[in-house]
Design an enzyme around this catalytic site. Structure first.
Site, PDB file in Angstrom:
ATOM      1  N   GLU A  74       1.139 -15.772  -2.071  1.00 56.36           N
ATOM      2  CA  GLU A  74       1.568 -14.518  -1.443  1.00 56.36           C
ATOM      3  C   GLU A  74       1.351 -14.612   0.059  1.00 56.36           C
ATOM      4  OE1 GLU A  74      -0.164 -10.843  -2.837  1.00 56.36           O
ATOM      5  OE2 GLU A  74       0.846  -9.703  -1.255  1.00 56.36           O
ATOM      6  N   GLU A  99      -3.150 -14.755   4.801  1.00 51.92           N
ATOM      7  CA  GLU A  99      -3.124 -13.562   5.666  1.00 51.92           C
ATOM      8  C   GLU A  99      -3.849 -13.899   6.969  1.00 51.92           C
ATOM      9  OE1 GLU A  99      -2.520 -10.654   7.455  1.00 51.92           O
ATOM     10  OE2 GLU A  99      -1.866  -9.994   5.465  1.00 51.92           O
ATOM     11  N   ASP A 126      -1.865 -18.733   9.511  1.00 52.34           N
ATOM     12  CA  ASP A 126      -0.409 -18.620   9.463  1.00 52.34           C
ATOM     13  C   ASP A 126       0.156 -19.360   8.247  1.00 52.34           C
ATOM     14  OD1 ASP A 126       2.319 -18.617   9.914  1.00 52.34           O
ATOM     15  OD2 ASP A 126       2.135 -19.044  12.055  1.00 52.34           O
ATOM     16  N   ASP A 149       6.036  -7.478   8.132  1.00 53.72           N
ATOM     17  CA  ASP A 149       6.199  -6.677   9.353  1.00 53.72           C
ATOM     18  C   ASP A 149       7.681  -6.588   9.700  1.00 53.72           C
ATOM     19  OD1 ASP A 149       3.310  -6.351  10.014  1.00 53.72           O
ATOM     20  OD2 ASP A 149       3.423  -8.530  10.039  1.00 53.72           O
ATOM     21  N   LYS A 153      12.526  -3.269  16.402  1.00 54.21           N
ATOM     22  CA  LYS A 153      13.326  -3.291  17.638  1.00 54.21           C
ATOM     23  C   LYS A 153      14.176  -4.551  17.680  1.00 54.21           C
ATOM     24  CE  LYS A 153      10.139  -0.599  20.378  1.00 54.21           C
ATOM     25  NZ  LYS A 153       8.890  -0.704  21.095  1.00 54.21           N
ATOM     26  N   ASP A 185      10.988  -1.975   2.985  1.00 58.26           N
ATOM     27  CA  ASP A 185      11.490  -0.602   3.065  1.00 58.26           C
ATOM     28  C   ASP A 185      12.348  -0.430   4.322  1.00 58.26           C
ATOM     29  OD1 ASP A 185       8.949  -1.092   4.345  1.00 58.26           O
ATOM     30  OD2 ASP A 185       9.005   0.999   4.991  1.00 58.26           O
ATOM     31  N   THR A 223       2.337  -0.165  -3.325  1.00 61.86           N
ATOM     32  CA  THR A 223       1.254  -0.288  -2.338  1.00 61.86           C
ATOM     33  C   THR A 223       1.237   0.907  -1.390  1.00 61.86           C
ATOM     34  OG1 THR A 223       2.592  -1.409  -0.691  1.00 61.86           O
ATOM     35  CG2 THR A 223       1.493  -2.805  -2.337  1.00 61.86           C
ATOM     36  N   LYS A 224       0.221   0.921  -0.543  1.00 58.48           N
ATOM     37  CA  LYS A 224       0.088   1.979   0.465  1.00 58.48           C
ATOM     38  C   LYS A 224       1.329   2.024   1.362  1.00 58.48           C
ATOM     39  CE  LYS A 224      -2.172   1.389   4.281  1.00 58.48           C
ATOM     40  NZ  LYS A 224      -3.168   0.880   5.217  1.00 58.48           N
ATOM     41  N   GLU A 226       4.274   1.100   0.647  1.00 47.70           N
ATOM     42  CA  GLU A 226       5.419   1.590  -0.124  1.00 47.70           C
ATOM     43  C   GLU A 226       5.356   3.110  -0.269  1.00 47.70           C
ATOM     44  OE1 GLU A 226       5.841  -0.553  -3.688  1.00 47.70           O
ATOM     45  OE2 GLU A 226       7.769   0.356  -4.141  1.00 47.70           O
TER      46      GLU A 226
HETATM   47  C1  LIG Z   1       3.110  -4.849   6.869  1.00 51.50           C
HETATM   48  S1  LIG Z   1       1.825  -5.821   6.226  1.00 51.50           S
HETATM   49  C2  LIG Z   1       2.085  -5.744   4.471  1.00 51.50           C
HETATM   50  C3  LIG Z   1       0.861  -6.048   3.683  1.00 51.50           C
HETATM   51  C4  LIG Z   1       1.000  -6.118   2.161  1.00 51.50           C
HETATM   52  N1  LIG Z   1       1.930  -7.152   1.755  1.00 51.50           N
HETATM   53  C5  LIG Z   1       1.373  -4.792   1.545  1.00 51.50           C
HETATM   54  O1  LIG Z   1       2.477  -4.667   0.980  1.00 51.50           O
HETATM   55  O2  LIG Z   1       0.566  -3.856   1.607  1.00 51.50           O
HETATM   56  C6  LIG Z   1       2.353  -7.468   6.641  1.00 51.50           C
HETATM   57  C7  LIG Z   1       1.200  -8.445   6.718  1.00 51.50           C
HETATM   58  O3  LIG Z   1       1.711  -9.760   6.883  1.00 51.50           O
HETATM   59  C8  LIG Z   1       0.787 -10.496   7.683  1.00 51.50           C
HETATM   60  N2  LIG Z   1       1.516 -11.661   8.231  1.00 51.50           N
HETATM   61  C9  LIG Z   1       2.604 -11.634   9.034  1.00 51.50           C
HETATM   62  N3  LIG Z   1       3.017 -12.878   9.304  1.00 51.50           N
HETATM   63  C10 LIG Z   1       2.181 -13.730   8.646  1.00 51.50           C
HETATM   64  C11 LIG Z   1       2.092 -15.145   8.543  1.00 51.50           C
HETATM   65  N4  LIG Z   1       2.982 -15.937   9.164  1.00 51.50           N
HETATM   66  N5  LIG Z   1       1.102 -15.683   7.820  1.00 51.50           N
HETATM   67  C12 LIG Z   1       0.193 -14.883   7.185  1.00 51.50           C
HETATM   68  N6  LIG Z   1       0.225 -13.529   7.236  1.00 51.50           N
HETATM   69  C13 LIG Z   1       1.211 -12.953   7.966  1.00 51.50           C
HETATM   70  C14 LIG Z   1       0.308  -9.489   8.707  1.00 51.50           C
HETATM   71  O4  LIG Z   1      -0.946  -9.834   9.246  1.00 51.50           O
HETATM   72  C15 LIG Z   1       0.253  -8.196   7.885  1.00 51.50           C
HETATM   73  O5  LIG Z   1      -1.039  -7.943   7.380  1.00 51.50           O
END
Ligand SMILES: C[S@@+](CC[C@H](N)C(=O)[O-])C[C@H]1O[C@@H](n2cnc3c(N)ncnc32)[C@H](O)[C@@H]1O
Length: 253
Positions: A74, A99, A126, A149, A153, A185, A223-224, A226
């Site tokens: 994931e 993460e 990453d 994310d 923009k 979303d 999830t939160k 969502e």
């Molecule tokens: C908007 S959050 C969604 C979190 C979770 N999947 C949920 O549905 O509640 C997106 C997450 O992806 C992580 N993220 C973004 N790019 C990433 C990458 N290249 N490697 C690891 N994590 C990443 C960010 O740190 C962030 O916590």
């Protein structure tokens, strides 16, 4: 392994190259509870992507989990709300959560502890680096990316994780028959995901609907993010693509 897959670089005014990432690296303080969980549990359940990529520690899921099992990765597990529930619901499957957000990982350590999970391990860093440098081709049963994310923009769209080179990288790491499950979303990002995945020769859409969306699979908990999206009136889209063994032959021109 592939040098540039999934990553892009840009030149700044000084002419030096910097990588465009899908996340912003922030210094977030852990709460007291998170610090406690981190100190107690991180060495047992977590690794740094940088250490794995540099070879300081091996990427060896069977050794880490102590068994050979189907493996789910994931990307961007956030605070691990769905991660922990999905791991608990499938004890026969091993789960890796990657993460960059440390408090989220700490929160997930607390969930692991509470639920007594043995089939979940965490990687801080990453996911693109991990996939590109260490995850062997054809080794994953499933890749999950829930609510990445959105970078809404226009000038930030290049930071979105789901881009053609990234999807090619993910497809190569999936075993034939393995799936890429995406949820978002943001309507514009959903359309981008559908277009990018449909354009990847190693993937096919499992949806039977004309528009290509999949109803929320029963296994993906809400999830939160969502709940907030739904409360704010945004539709949530799921996409489930399957890795095929070889690209479908293209019809002659
Ligand atoms: C908007 S959050 C969604 C979190 C979770 N999947 C949920 O549905 O509640 C997106 C997450 O992806 C992580 N993220 C973004 N790019 C990433 C990458 N290249 N490697 C690891 N994590 C990443 C960010 O740190 C962030 O916590």
């Amino acid at each position: 392994m592939d040098q540039q897959a999934g990553a892009s670089t840009a030149s700044d005014e000084a002419g030096t190259h910097r990588r465009i990432t899908s996340f912003v690296q922030q210094r977030n303080r852990l709460t007291e509870g998170q610090t406690h969980a981190w100190d107690r549990l991180w060495t047992a359940f977590g690794l740094d992507v940088a250490d794995v990529v540099s070879g300081l520690v091996p990427y060896d899921p069977p050794a880490w989990f102590g068994r050979r099992a189907p493996l789910v990765l994931e990307i961007g597990s956030g605070t691990g709300e769905s991660t922990a529930l999905q791991a608990a619901a499938a004890p026969e499957v091993d789960h890796l959560a990657v993460e960059v957000f440390e408090p989220g990982l700490a929160q997930l350590l607390m969930r692991i502890d509470e639920a007594g999970l043995t089939n979940l391990r965490l990687l801080r860093g990453d996911a693109v680096d991990l996939l590109r440098e260490r995850v062997p081709p054809g080794s994953l049963t499933e890749v999950r990316i829930f609510f990445p994310d959105p970078w809404p923009k226009r000038r930030h769209h290049k930071r979105r994780l789901v881009q053609p080179a990234f999807v090619t990288l993910v497809a190569s790491r999936l075993a034939p028959g393995g799936v890429l499950h995406l949820a978002t979303d943001w309507a514009h990002y959903a359309a981008q995901m559908r277009a990018v995945c449909s354009g990847e020769p190693l993937l096919e859409n499992t949806s039977t609907a004309a528009d290509g969306w999949t109803p929320q699979p029963a296994g993906r908990p809400e999830t939160k993010f969502e709940r907030r999206a739904l409360a704010e009136g945004r539709d949530v889209r799921d996409l489930v693509f399957r890795r095929i063994s070889a690209p479908h032959p293209q019809p002659p021109n």
